[in-house]
Design a protein around this motif. Structure first.
Motif, PDB file in Angstrom:
ATOM      1  N   CYS A  87      13.947 -11.669   1.463  1.00  0.00           N
ATOM      2  CA  CYS A  87      13.360 -12.248   0.278  1.00  0.00           C
ATOM      3  C   CYS A  87      11.775 -13.012   0.500  1.00  0.00           C
ATOM      4  O   CYS A  87      10.815 -12.871  -0.275  1.00  0.00           O
ATOM      5  CB  CYS A  87      14.301 -13.198  -0.358  1.00  0.00           C
ATOM      6  N   HIS A  88      12.023 -13.491   1.575  1.00  0.00           N
ATOM      7  CA  HIS A  88      10.777 -14.144   1.980  1.00  0.00           C
ATOM      8  C   HIS A  88       9.824 -13.556   3.314  1.00  0.00           C
ATOM      9  O   HIS A  88      10.485 -12.790   3.689  1.00  0.00           O
ATOM     10  CB  HIS A  88      11.062 -15.590   2.595  1.00  0.00           C
ATOM     11  N   SER A  89       8.547 -13.881   3.307  1.00  0.00           N
ATOM     12  CA  SER A  89       7.694 -13.142   4.069  1.00  0.00           C
ATOM     13  C   SER A  89       7.260 -14.304   5.042  1.00  0.00           C
ATOM     14  O   SER A  89       7.340 -15.437   4.659  1.00  0.00           O
ATOM     15  CB  SER A  89       6.776 -12.536   3.418  1.00  0.00           C
ATOM     16  N   THR A  90       6.832 -14.025   6.325  1.00  0.00           N
ATOM     17  CA  THR A  90       5.552 -14.629   7.120  1.00  0.00           C
ATOM     18  C   THR A  90       4.571 -14.150   7.198  1.00  0.00           C
ATOM     19  O   THR A  90       4.323 -13.761   8.494  1.00  0.00           O
ATOM     20  CB  THR A  90       6.474 -15.370   8.377  1.00  0.00           C
ATOM     21  N   GLU A  91       3.787 -13.721   6.368  1.00  0.00           N
ATOM     22  CA  GLU A  91       2.761 -12.565   6.260  1.00  0.00           C
ATOM     23  C   GLU A  91       1.611 -13.206   7.043  1.00  0.00           C
ATOM     24  O   GLU A  91       0.549 -12.466   6.772  1.00  0.00           O
ATOM     25  CB  GLU A  91       2.355 -12.394   4.826  1.00  0.00           C
ATOM     26  N   ALA A 138       9.305  -6.544  -4.134  1.00  0.00           N
ATOM     27  CA  ALA A 138       8.283  -6.861  -5.108  1.00  0.00           C
ATOM     28  C   ALA A 138       8.405  -8.026  -5.862  1.00  0.00           C
ATOM     29  O   ALA A 138       9.225  -8.547  -6.140  1.00  0.00           O
ATOM     30  CB  ALA A 138       8.364  -5.587  -6.022  1.00  0.00           C
ATOM     31  N   LYS A 139       7.341  -8.604  -5.711  1.00  0.00           N
ATOM     32  CA  LYS A 139       7.045 -10.152  -6.390  1.00  0.00           C
ATOM     33  C   LYS A 139       7.491  -9.873  -7.786  1.00  0.00           C
ATOM     34  O   LYS A 139       8.211 -10.905  -8.601  1.00  0.00           O
ATOM     35  CB  LYS A 139       5.677 -10.561  -6.563  1.00  0.00           C
ATOM     36  N   GLY A 179      13.516 -16.218 -11.047  1.00  0.00           N
ATOM     37  CA  GLY A 179      12.771 -16.803 -11.972  1.00  0.00           C
ATOM     38  C   GLY A 179      11.492 -16.999 -11.380  1.00  0.00           C
ATOM     39  O   GLY A 179      10.567 -17.353 -12.050  1.00  0.00           O
ATOM     40  N   ALA A 180      11.377 -17.047 -10.206  1.00  0.00           N
ATOM     41  CA  ALA A 180      10.086 -17.004  -9.452  1.00  0.00           C
ATOM     42  C   ALA A 180       9.995 -16.274  -8.106  1.00  0.00           C
ATOM     43  O   ALA A 180      11.043 -16.293  -7.687  1.00  0.00           O
ATOM     44  CB  ALA A 180       9.536 -18.365  -9.282  1.00  0.00           C
TER      45      ALA A 180
END
Length: 251
Positions: free
Chosen positions: A53-57, A96-97, A105-106
């Motif tokens: 779900c999360h990134s460390t882009e 995808a966002k 919800g966000a």
């Protein structure tokens, strides 16, 4: 000039707002960017439980592998689940966002700087204080981040915690025994695969990795700081001796 000052003030305010918490007492930890085994375990936990779900882009797989002492082939085989990714790619996630906004919800935030903005203690305590709350959409809540909008993805490791405080102060202690009166306890019927001590260590490793991600140069900076201080001490000695030599004939 005015726009620059306004931008800085708004940035500072956003950091304060993001850092604001519930007032729940935080557990103190000291992260260690030189502990490579801990960082490697933390990277594995992050990739397995968070990166979906999360990134460390703002990080690259190659930089992480090199800093943590992981061979590139092992990094790609065991810690990179996007088969189209290359070792030099940024550590993004496949979600995808638009889909994330529908599901949660966000969109889940990027975690590159979370330890720097929130603080190591906050993140560590947050990861340990999920508890069952049937009133929430995902069936869980969090003591540090009330009304949290994400599921407890680490529940299979920690188990399901129950809150025995019912609104009481979690720091309140029995005047006779000194023991805390209430708190979070793992449901005996829904234990996780780890003991509490093992889970605490795992969360330390995960936060250690997130702290490294927020400032990859920290270990090098600290080492350089030692050399700088030693140089300044030597410079002071030579400067003092030079000053004494110049002034020895002055009465």
């Amino acid at each position: 000039m005015k726009k620059t000052i306004l931008t800085l003030l708004l940035s500072f305010y956003s950091v304060l707002a993001f850092s604001a918490g519930s007032g729940y007492p935080l557990d103190k930890i000291e992260t260690d960017p030189s502990d490579k085994p801990s960082l490697q375990r933390g990277a594995a936990l992050y990739q397995n439980y968070c990166s979906g779900c999360h990134s460390t882009e703002f990080q690259r797989y190659e930089r992480v592998a090199d800093d943590l002492g992981i061979p590139h082939d092992l990094m790609m085989e065991n810690l990179v689940f996007n088969k189209d990714a290359k070792i030099g790619d940024l550590m993004t996630n496949a979600m995808a966002k638009e889909d994330a906004k529908v599901w949660f919800g966000a969109a889940p935030p990027d975690l590159t700087m979370v330890a720097r903005v929130r603080g190591d203690d906050w993140v560590y305590t947050y990861l340990k204080t999920f508890y069952e709350d049937p009133k929430r959409p995902w069936g869980v809540n969090n003591k540090v981040f009330p009304d949290v909008g994400m599921p407890h993805v680490l529940a299979e490791l920690q188990g399901v915690q129950l809150d025995s405080c019912n609104g009481e102060d979690p720091t309140k202690r029995d005047p006779l025994t000194g023991q805390t009166i209430c708190g979070l306890t793992v449901d005996p019927e829904r234990k996780g695969s780890m003991t509490p001590a093992e889970y605490d260590q795992a969360m330390y490793d995960l936060v250690n990795f997130l702290a490294y991600s927020a400032e990859p140069m920290k270990a090098q900076r600290q080492q350089l700081g030692i050399y700088v201080m030693l140089f300044l001490v030597l410079l002071f000695i030579f400067t003092f001796l030079l000053k004494r030599e110049y002034w020895k004939d002055v009465h």
